[in-house]
Design a protein around this motif. Structure first.
Motif, PDB file in Angstrom:
ATOM      1  N   GLU A  59       0.859  -1.075  -0.142  1.00 24.27           N
ATOM      2  CA  GLU A  59      -0.470  -0.119  -0.187  1.00 24.27           C
ATOM      3  C   GLU A  59       0.647   1.162   0.236  1.00 24.27           C
ATOM      4  O   GLU A  59       0.222   1.866  -0.588  1.00 24.27           O
ATOM      5  CB  GLU A  59      -0.462   0.198   1.532  1.00 24.27           C
ATOM      6  N   SER A  60       2.132   1.529   0.900  1.00 21.56           N
ATOM      7  CA  SER A  60       3.113   2.803   0.619  1.00 21.56           C
ATOM      8  C   SER A  60       3.533   2.497  -0.445  1.00 21.56           C
ATOM      9  O   SER A  60       3.725   4.029  -0.573  1.00 21.56           O
ATOM     10  CB  SER A  60       4.129   1.961   1.388  1.00 21.56           C
ATOM     11  N   ALA A  61       3.155   1.982  -1.878  1.00 27.99           N
ATOM     12  CA  ALA A  61       3.953   2.742  -2.890  1.00 27.99           C
ATOM     13  C   ALA A  61       3.185   3.910  -3.138  1.00 27.99           C
ATOM     14  O   ALA A  61       3.792   4.460  -4.147  1.00 27.99           O
ATOM     15  CB  ALA A  61       3.565   1.045  -3.786  1.00 27.99           C
ATOM     16  N   VAL A  62       1.783   3.987  -2.682  1.00 29.33           N
ATOM     17  CA  VAL A  62       1.425   5.266  -3.423  1.00 29.33           C
ATOM     18  C   VAL A  62       2.092   6.605  -3.035  1.00 29.33           C
ATOM     19  O   VAL A  62       1.577   7.690  -3.515  1.00 29.33           O
ATOM     20  CB  VAL A  62      -0.465   5.044  -2.214  1.00 29.33           C
ATOM     21  N   LEU A  63       2.660   6.521  -2.017  1.00 29.74           N
ATOM     22  CA  LEU A  63       3.299   7.247  -2.015  1.00 29.74           C
ATOM     23  C   LEU A  63       5.015   7.845  -2.521  1.00 29.74           C
ATOM     24  O   LEU A  63       4.822   8.623  -3.548  1.00 29.74           O
ATOM     25  CB  LEU A  63       4.589   7.289  -0.397  1.00 29.74           C
ATOM     26  N   VAL A  64       5.023   6.345  -3.707  1.00 27.75           N
ATOM     27  CA  VAL A  64       5.882   6.724  -4.724  1.00 27.75           C
ATOM     28  C   VAL A  64       5.349   7.281  -5.796  1.00 27.75           C
ATOM     29  O   VAL A  64       5.849   8.275  -6.344  1.00 27.75           O
ATOM     30  CB  VAL A  64       6.170   5.510  -5.628  1.00 27.75           C
ATOM     31  N   ASP A  65       4.157   7.036  -6.517  1.00 33.08           N
ATOM     32  CA  ASP A  65       3.194   7.434  -7.112  1.00 33.08           C
ATOM     33  C   ASP A  65       3.189   9.174  -6.776  1.00 33.08           C
ATOM     34  O   ASP A  65       3.064  10.156  -7.932  1.00 33.08           O
ATOM     35  CB  ASP A  65       1.581   7.028  -7.162  1.00 33.08           C
ATOM     36  N   GLN A  66       2.795   9.770  -5.383  1.00 31.54           N
ATOM     37  CA  GLN A  66       2.437  10.809  -5.449  1.00 31.54           C
ATOM     38  C   GLN A  66       3.912  11.673  -5.046  1.00 31.54           C
ATOM     39  O   GLN A  66       4.030  12.834  -5.857  1.00 31.54           O
ATOM     40  CB  GLN A  66       1.932  11.330  -3.938  1.00 31.54           C
ATOM     41  N   VAL A  67       5.029  11.212  -5.105  1.00 31.81           N
ATOM     42  CA  VAL A  67       5.838  12.011  -5.618  1.00 31.81           C
ATOM     43  C   VAL A  67       6.470  12.065  -6.515  1.00 31.81           C
ATOM     44  O   VAL A  67       6.730  13.080  -6.988  1.00 31.81           O
ATOM     45  CB  VAL A  67       7.605  10.548  -4.266  1.00 31.81           C
ATOM     46  N   ALA A  68       6.493  10.927  -7.747  1.00 32.78           N
ATOM     47  CA  ALA A  68       6.483  10.902  -8.574  1.00 32.78           C
ATOM     48  C   ALA A  68       6.054  12.045  -9.752  1.00 32.78           C
ATOM     49  O   ALA A  68       6.082  12.932 -10.250  1.00 32.78           O
ATOM     50  CB  ALA A  68       6.121  10.083  -9.906  1.00 32.78           C
ATOM     51  N   CYS A  69       4.651  12.320  -8.840  1.00 29.54           N
ATOM     52  CA  CYS A  69       3.732  13.352  -9.922  1.00 29.54           C
ATOM     53  C   CYS A  69       4.332  15.094  -8.853  1.00 29.54           C
ATOM     54  O   CYS A  69       3.965  15.908 -10.098  1.00 29.54           O
ATOM     55  CB  CYS A  69       2.174  13.107  -8.890  1.00 29.54           C
ATOM     56  N   PHE A  70       5.061  14.961  -7.646  1.00 31.86           N
ATOM     57  CA  PHE A  70       5.044  16.473  -7.541  1.00 31.86           C
ATOM     58  C   PHE A  70       6.155  16.778  -7.745  1.00 31.86           C
ATOM     59  O   PHE A  70       6.568  17.914  -8.385  1.00 31.86           O
ATOM     60  CB  PHE A  70       5.635  16.323  -6.052  1.00 31.86           C
ATOM     61  N   VAL A  71       7.388  15.864  -8.660  1.00 34.17           N
ATOM     62  CA  VAL A  71       8.177  15.829  -9.241  1.00 34.17           C
ATOM     63  C   VAL A  71       8.243  16.486 -10.415  1.00 34.17           C
ATOM     64  O   VAL A  71       9.146  17.541 -11.615  1.00 34.17           O
ATOM     65  CB  VAL A  71       9.584  14.825  -9.232  1.00 34.17           C
ATOM     66  N   ALA A  72       6.784  15.726 -11.157  1.00 35.13           N
ATOM     67  CA  ALA A  72       6.739  16.461 -12.405  1.00 35.13           C
ATOM     68  C   ALA A  72       5.485  17.774 -12.667  1.00 35.13           C
ATOM     69  O   ALA A  72       6.139  18.574 -13.067  1.00 35.13           O
ATOM     70  CB  ALA A  72       5.771  14.991 -12.924  1.00 35.13           C
ATOM     71  N   PHE A  73       5.733  17.919 -11.480  1.00 34.42           N
ATOM     72  CA  PHE A  73       4.176  18.779 -11.127  1.00 34.42           C
ATOM     73  C   PHE A  73       5.874  20.522 -11.184  1.00 34.42           C
ATOM     74  O   PHE A  73       4.806  21.217 -12.297  1.00 34.42           O
ATOM     75  CB  PHE A  73       4.065  18.897  -9.687  1.00 34.42           C
ATOM     76  N   ILE A  74       6.733  19.805 -10.979  1.00 35.36           N
ATOM     77  CA  ILE A  74       7.767  21.364 -11.266  1.00 35.36           C
ATOM     78  C   ILE A  74       7.967  21.327 -12.598  1.00 35.36           C
ATOM     79  O   ILE A  74       8.210  22.501 -12.937  1.00 35.36           O
ATOM     80  CB  ILE A  74       9.563  20.357 -10.223  1.00 35.36           C
TER      81      ILE A  74
END
Length: 312
Positions: A59-74
């Motif tokens: 379930e914690s892999a969802v955090l990896v998805d969010q980190v990827a979205c935050f990096v792409a947001f830049i």
């Protein structure tokens, strides 16, 4: 063919939602400037979706998805909409704490938050929560079905073991009864017959010699023979059970049921039913009638059917 309801499972709905979400996000990327960061993020989220479909991803892999979205947001601001997919996965897995980074993002970057973004987040979270609840209920019913299936399997095994033990007990009882009858015939009838034979032989010798004691010896031989006949009749009488096993026992149980009329239908030859099976049928019929007495509301008639068939 499988019924439509059997195909429409929670797993299938999750797969459709993931695919639809990726498709909508791809259309969003096409309407934007087509940034490389956007397509890389889409490919990454697609790979993670496939991994969740095929493997048991934590379930914690969802955090990896969010980190990827935050990096792409830049590099690509519309990437904020792609957070809807990790948010959906967090609520689907009932891992609410995994959605904390999204909440923090909303407060840290309020200028990036719009009404459409909030609507997308709410829709993704609610959809994930509903499907997650459906999936949990399905798993609970599956576990209950598996448990009931296991209980039925164990009950069938126990029934077979009890039936085998019953058969073995009947055979042991028959063997014990044969030994008892043989011992009784040997100890009582056999001794009396042997004594009567000796008495007759003595009578024959005394009668030839004209000895007056021959009459007494004949009376003794006669008494021995009478005793043998008495013991033989007693043995045969004891061999017959007090209550015969058979269809009469079932009829007696039906007659003694006073709640309503019971009609017994018998098909086949009852003489071919082994005695140990009658000892199983009697309690089964009693249990069935007892359940009717306890649970039936104003019953008027009970139909009982015994179908005797033989399979090769």
């Amino acid at each position: 063919m499988m019924d439509l309801k059997e195909k429409w499972t929670s797993g299938a709905v999750v797969l459709i939602c993931r695919s639809l979400g990726l498709l909508l996000l791809f259309l969003l990327w096409l309407r934007s400037d087509g940034s490389e960061a956007g397509i890389i993020l889409l490919v990454f989220l697609a790979v993670m979706s496939i991994a969740r479909w095929r493997f048991n991803v934590p379930e914690s892999a969802v955090l990896v998805d969010q980190v990827a979205c935050f990096v792409a947001f830049i590099f690509w601001p519309p990437a904020v909409f792609l957070l809807a997919l990790p948010l959906f996965e967090a609520f689907l897995a009932r891992c609410l704490w995994c959605s904390i980074p999204v909440i923090i993002f909303v407060f840290v970057f309020p200028e990036a938050v719009t009404l459409s973004l909030i609507t997308v987040f709410i829709q993704a979270g609610v959809t994930g929560a509903i499907i997650g609840g459906w999936r949990e209920e399905t798993k609970k019913y599956q576990r209950e079905a598996d448990r009931q299936r296991k209980d039925r399997y164990e009950l069938e095994n126990l029934k077979e073991e009890l039936l085998a033990a019953n058969v073995q007990g009947v055979r042991m009882a028959e063997l014990s009864e044969r030994n008892r009858i043989a011992q009784q015939l040997h100890d009582e009838v056999g001794h009396e017959l042997t004594a009567s034979v000796l008495a007759l032989q003595a009578f024959e010798q005394l009668w030839k010699e004209g000895d007056p004691a021959s009459e007494e010896m004949f009376a003794q031989a006669q008494q021995r023979i009478n005793n043998s006949a008495f013991h033989l009749r007693e043995t045969v009488h004891n061999m017959k059970p007090v209550k015969e096993l058979g269809i009469d026992g079932l009829e007696e149980i039906c007659r003694r049921f006073e709640l309503c009329a019971v009609r017994l239908h018998v098909y086949g030859d009852t003489s071919t039913v082994p005695s140990h099976l009658w000892t199983v049928l009697y309690p089964c019929l009693k249990e069935g009638l007892t359940n009717i007495f306890r649970h039936a509301v104003n019953p008027t008639k009970v139909e009982v059917t015994l179908d005797i068939s033989h399979t090769s």
